[in-house]
Design a protein around this motif. Structure first.
Motif, PDB file in Angstrom:
ATOM      1  N   THR A 104     -57.552  -9.395   9.031  1.00  0.00           N
ATOM      2  CA  THR A 104     -56.575  -9.362  10.113  1.00  0.00           C
ATOM      3  C   THR A 104     -56.955 -10.403  11.172  1.00  0.00           C
ATOM      4  O   THR A 104     -58.095 -10.467  11.616  1.00  0.00           O
ATOM      5  CB  THR A 104     -56.522  -7.964  10.741  1.00  0.00           C
ATOM      6  OG1 THR A 104     -56.060  -7.045   9.761  1.00  0.00           O
ATOM      7  CG2 THR A 104     -55.582  -7.934  11.939  1.00  0.00           C
ATOM      8  N   GLN A 145     -54.098 -13.800   8.830  1.00  0.00           N
ATOM      9  CA  GLN A 145     -52.992 -13.635   7.892  1.00  0.00           C
ATOM     10  C   GLN A 145     -51.971 -14.758   7.970  1.00  0.00           C
ATOM     11  O   GLN A 145     -51.440 -15.207   6.943  1.00  0.00           O
ATOM     12  CB  GLN A 145     -52.307 -12.268   8.090  1.00  0.00           C
ATOM     13  CG  GLN A 145     -51.549 -12.079   9.384  1.00  0.00           C
ATOM     14  CD  GLN A 145     -52.414 -11.563  10.502  1.00  0.00           C
ATOM     15  OE1 GLN A 145     -53.637 -11.553  10.406  1.00  0.00           O
ATOM     16  NE2 GLN A 145     -51.787 -11.104  11.578  1.00  0.00           N
ATOM     17  N   ASN A 146     -51.703 -15.254   9.169  1.00  0.00           N
ATOM     18  CA  ASN A 146     -50.694 -16.315   9.295  1.00  0.00           C
ATOM     19  C   ASN A 146     -51.176 -17.636   8.715  1.00  0.00           C
ATOM     20  O   ASN A 146     -50.373 -18.422   8.192  1.00  0.00           O
ATOM     21  CB  ASN A 146     -50.279 -16.476  10.759  1.00  0.00           C
ATOM     22  CG  ASN A 146     -49.448 -15.300  11.251  1.00  0.00           C
ATOM     23  OD1 ASN A 146     -48.657 -14.733  10.489  1.00  0.00           O
ATOM     24  ND2 ASN A 146     -49.626 -14.920  12.501  1.00  0.00           N
ATOM     25  N   ASN A 181     -48.886 -19.301   5.794  1.00  0.00           N
ATOM     26  CA  ASN A 181     -48.397 -20.675   5.908  1.00  0.00           C
ATOM     27  C   ASN A 181     -48.871 -21.529   4.741  1.00  0.00           C
ATOM     28  O   ASN A 181     -48.113 -22.359   4.217  1.00  0.00           O
ATOM     29  CB  ASN A 181     -48.853 -21.286   7.235  1.00  0.00           C
ATOM     30  CG  ASN A 181     -48.160 -20.666   8.442  1.00  0.00           C
ATOM     31  OD1 ASN A 181     -47.048 -20.154   8.323  1.00  0.00           O
ATOM     32  ND2 ASN A 181     -48.813 -20.700   9.594  1.00  0.00           N
ATOM     33  N   HIS A 218     -56.531  -6.980   5.514  1.00  0.00           N
ATOM     34  CA  HIS A 218     -55.224  -7.003   6.166  1.00  0.00           C
ATOM     35  C   HIS A 218     -54.099  -6.436   5.283  1.00  0.00           C
ATOM     36  O   HIS A 218     -53.339  -5.564   5.736  1.00  0.00           O
ATOM     37  CB  HIS A 218     -54.876  -8.419   6.644  1.00  0.00           C
ATOM     38  CG  HIS A 218     -53.596  -8.470   7.413  1.00  0.00           C
ATOM     39  ND1 HIS A 218     -53.506  -8.067   8.725  1.00  0.00           N
ATOM     40  CD2 HIS A 218     -52.332  -8.821   7.040  1.00  0.00           C
ATOM     41  CE1 HIS A 218     -52.253  -8.183   9.137  1.00  0.00           C
ATOM     42  NE2 HIS A 218     -51.531  -8.639   8.135  1.00  0.00           N
ATOM     43  N   ILE A 247     -46.772  -6.783   4.400  1.00  0.00           N
ATOM     44  CA  ILE A 247     -46.867  -8.230   4.189  1.00  0.00           C
ATOM     45  C   ILE A 247     -46.174  -8.627   2.878  1.00  0.00           C
ATOM     46  O   ILE A 247     -45.823  -9.786   2.680  1.00  0.00           O
ATOM     47  CB  ILE A 247     -48.349  -8.685   4.193  1.00  0.00           C
ATOM     48  CG1 ILE A 247     -48.455 -10.194   4.416  1.00  0.00           C
ATOM     49  CG2 ILE A 247     -49.072  -8.261   2.924  1.00  0.00           C
ATOM     50  CD1 ILE A 247     -49.880 -10.688   4.659  1.00  0.00           C
ATOM     51  N   GLU A 289     -42.994 -10.726   2.953  1.00  0.00           N
ATOM     52  CA  GLU A 289     -43.000 -12.179   3.119  1.00  0.00           C
ATOM     53  C   GLU A 289     -42.621 -12.837   1.788  1.00  0.00           C
ATOM     54  O   GLU A 289     -43.074 -12.418   0.723  1.00  0.00           O
ATOM     55  CB  GLU A 289     -44.390 -12.666   3.554  1.00  0.00           C
ATOM     56  CG  GLU A 289     -44.860 -12.099   4.886  1.00  0.00           C
ATOM     57  CD  GLU A 289     -44.113 -12.692   6.073  1.00  0.00           C
ATOM     58  OE1 GLU A 289     -43.464 -13.755   5.898  1.00  0.00           O
ATOM     59  OE2 GLU A 289     -44.188 -12.106   7.167  1.00  0.00           O
ATOM     60  N   SER A 296     -49.002  -6.539  19.133  1.00  0.00           N
ATOM     61  CA  SER A 296     -48.567  -6.614  17.743  1.00  0.00           C
ATOM     62  C   SER A 296     -49.670  -7.221  16.891  1.00  0.00           C
ATOM     63  O   SER A 296     -50.599  -7.849  17.415  1.00  0.00           O
ATOM     64  CB  SER A 296     -47.294  -7.457  17.608  1.00  0.00           C
ATOM     65  OG  SER A 296     -47.604  -8.832  17.622  1.00  0.00           O
ATOM     66  N   ILE A 297     -49.549  -7.057  15.600  1.00  0.00           N
ATOM     67  CA  ILE A 297     -50.580  -7.564  14.705  1.00  0.00           C
ATOM     68  C   ILE A 297     -50.689  -9.078  14.779  1.00  0.00           C
ATOM     69  O   ILE A 297     -51.761  -9.658  14.581  1.00  0.00           O
ATOM     70  CB  ILE A 297     -50.312  -7.094  13.257  1.00  0.00           C
ATOM     71  CG1 ILE A 297     -51.594  -7.232  12.428  1.00  0.00           C
ATOM     72  CG2 ILE A 297     -49.156  -7.817  12.625  1.00  0.00           C
ATOM     73  CD1 ILE A 297     -52.744  -6.407  12.924  1.00  0.00           C
ATOM     74  N   ASP A 298     -49.602  -9.751  15.111  1.00  0.00           N
ATOM     75  CA  ASP A 298     -49.641 -11.208  15.210  1.00  0.00           C
ATOM     76  C   ASP A 298     -50.294 -11.699  16.503  1.00  0.00           C
ATOM     77  O   ASP A 298     -50.560 -12.890  16.647  1.00  0.00           O
ATOM     78  CB  ASP A 298     -48.228 -11.790  15.090  1.00  0.00           C
ATOM     79  CG  ASP A 298     -47.693 -11.680  13.667  1.00  0.00           C
ATOM     80  OD1 ASP A 298     -48.492 -11.759  12.731  1.00  0.00           O
ATOM     81  OD2 ASP A 298     -46.466 -11.502  13.509  1.00  0.00           O
ATOM     82  N   ASP A 299     -50.550 -10.766  17.434  1.00  0.00           N
ATOM     83  CA  ASP A 299     -51.279 -11.139  18.650  1.00  0.00           C
ATOM     84  C   ASP A 299     -52.778 -11.275  18.398  1.00  0.00           C
ATOM     85  O   ASP A 299     -53.490 -11.917  19.168  1.00  0.00           O
ATOM     86  CB  ASP A 299     -51.067 -10.087  19.751  1.00  0.00           C
ATOM     87  CG  ASP A 299     -49.634 -10.045  20.239  1.00  0.00           C
ATOM     88  OD1 ASP A 299     -48.992 -11.113  20.264  1.00  0.00           O
ATOM     89  OD2 ASP A 299     -49.151  -8.949  20.587  1.00  0.00           O
ATOM     90  N   ASN A 333     -56.184 -12.520  16.767  1.00  0.00           N
ATOM     91  CA  ASN A 333     -56.723 -13.650  16.026  1.00  0.00           C
ATOM     92  C   ASN A 333     -58.111 -13.281  15.503  1.00  0.00           C
ATOM     93  O   ASN A 333     -58.602 -12.183  15.754  1.00  0.00           O
ATOM     94  CB  ASN A 333     -56.764 -14.931  16.871  1.00  0.00           C
ATOM     95  CG  ASN A 333     -57.656 -14.797  18.095  1.00  0.00           C
ATOM     96  OD1 ASN A 333     -58.802 -14.363  18.004  1.00  0.00           O
ATOM     97  ND2 ASN A 333     -57.129 -15.176  19.253  1.00  0.00           N
TER      98      ASN A 333
END
Length: 425
Positions: free
Chosen positions: A57, A60-61, A65, A84, A91, A94, A351-354, A356
């Motif tokens: 986690t 993931q981005n 990508n 993650h 996920i 995606e 959020s999970i995307d916050d 790093n």
């Protein structure tokens, strides 16, 4: 059939991928490894049938990508596994993710090769860990940097029995409810792998990655006797200070354990016991570190700063407890509220995307006295090593010397590593 594993650059050996690689090879699959940032030419020429990755986690981005880019260049079946996807299986929605492997992957990865209709795979645990083949070190050791690294990594158990509210382990246990979660390899099996690696690859130091190496006293005492007799090489492990007693410390030292890591997390009693649920008193922490010093075992104390339930005062209590314990390295990170954990769920705005994958430089929360607490994280280990500096902290924490503090943080970590690993680095 060809299977490609993709990773970000590794700082240490990813045993999970290495275990899966050996399982695949034993079933006739050709396996390779590709590191993000390296030339893609060989990958595109090889045209793997499957491409998989283990995702933490916070990263993931980066993987999403990269896989989107790969999907534009060639056809393959993608497999996302690791922490993650285990905790956030959505996920799979995606468009670059074909399968999700939740939890331990040895059985799941073989099922995915059959291209099942279900896209999220969770298989029962393997109870007898001795039946799992040793990890495929050749996957990683084709890179001379890893092959020639004098520190080699191992794991003797799976499944942490504790329920720390800032960790996802509680989710893991719920995934496998009714199954035996905490499992150990036999001492003989572990020793056989260690000896095999020592005989085959350049090795000066053995690093055990287990979450809590000493949680089974009968097992660890037997292991220490065998290791002392058959291996005789310095090693590292992770211990809980409330489990450490005179007999264990003596046996670890005699077997060759020269350094350990121990999680203290907070010096404030209320936060440590009621918020973090560590179940560990200051007296147990101090007694455990006294035993480590008595038997000549270097140690790292791990701590969490920036907890929203406290402030700078509580973080300084953590520093003072570390100073009293005299660690080789007082290590600290900044609290990250991982969604889905008990503490993380206290902050629904995150959020999970916050999140790093760097928990040293900043807090995504609006914590009190933020600048001072972030500076304390950089100065923490240095002041543990030079406690005379403690009196100057009120001044140091208000000086905007952040670049200097980061350089000092790196220097102190390198200083400690030379002691912890006895010059093997």
């Amino acid at each position: 059939m060809k299977f490609l594993f993709i990773t970000k650059p590794m700082k240490y050996e990813f045993l999970g991928l290495m275990y899966l690689s050996q399982i695949l090879k034993d079933n006739g699959v050709i396996v390779r490894l590709h590191t993000i940032g390296h030339d893609l030419k060989q990958v595109l020429e090889w045209q793997p049938d499957f491409i998989g990755c283990g995702v933490m986690t916070g990263s993931q981005n980066d993987y999403l990508n990269y896989f989107r880019m790969l999907k534009e260049k060639m056809n393959f079946i993608s497999v996302f596994g690791g922490p993650h996807p285990t905790y956030f299986p959505k996920i799979i929605e995606e468009n670059c993710v074909d399968y999700v492997c939740r939890g331990e992957g040895e059985r799941a990865i073989l099922k995915i090769l059959q291209k099942p209709k279900e896209k999220i795979i969770l298989e029962p645990l393997i109870e007898d860990l001795d039946k799992i083949p040793f990890p495929d070190r050749e996957l990683l050791y084709q890179d001379k940097k890893h092959r020639n690294n004098p520190i080699k990594h191992f794991i003797a158990s799976r499944g942490c029995p504790y329920n720390c509210p800032y960790c996802y382990n509680n989710t893991n246990m719920k995934l496998y409810q009714g199954q035996k979660w905490t499992r150990f390899r036999s001492s003989e099996n572990v020793i056989r792998e260690v000896k095999e690696v020592i005989n085959k690859y350049p090795t000066k130091f053995v690093y055990f990655q287990d979450d809590t190496f000493i949680m089974n006293k009968e097992w660890i005492l037997k292991f220490c006797k065998l290791y002392q007799k058959e291996v005789k090489m310095p090693f590292h492990c992770i211990v809980r200070l409330d489990l450490l007693d005179e007999e264990l410390a003596l046996n670890l030292s005699q077997a060759g354990c020269i350094c350990v890591r121990c999680a203290v997390e907070s010096g404030n009693d209320y936060i440590r016991q009621n918020i973090l649920k560590r179940g560990m008193t200051k007296e147990q922490i101090k007694k455990g570190t006294e035993l480590l010093r008595k038997y000549g075992i270097a140690f790292v104390l791990q701590n969490i700063l920036g907890l929203p339930q406290g402030g700078l005062k509580e973080d300084l209590e953590t520093l003072d407890l570390n100073i009293a314990c005299k660690p080789t390295l007082g290590w600290s990170s900044i609290f990250q509220p991982y969604p889905g954990t008990e503490l993380g769920d206290m902050f629904p705005e995150v959020s999970i995307d916050d999140i790093n994958d760097n928990f040293y430089d900043d807090s995504i929360l609006n914590i009190s006295e933020k600048e001072q607490r972030l500076r304390l994280q950089k100065l923490f280990g240095l002041i543990c090593h030079f406690p005379i500096l403690r009196v100057f902290l009120p001044i140091l924490l208000n000086l905007k010397f952040d670049k200097l503090y980061k350089k000092l943080w790196r220097w102190n970590n390198k200083r400690a590593d030379k002691i912890l690993y006895k010059g093997t680095l």
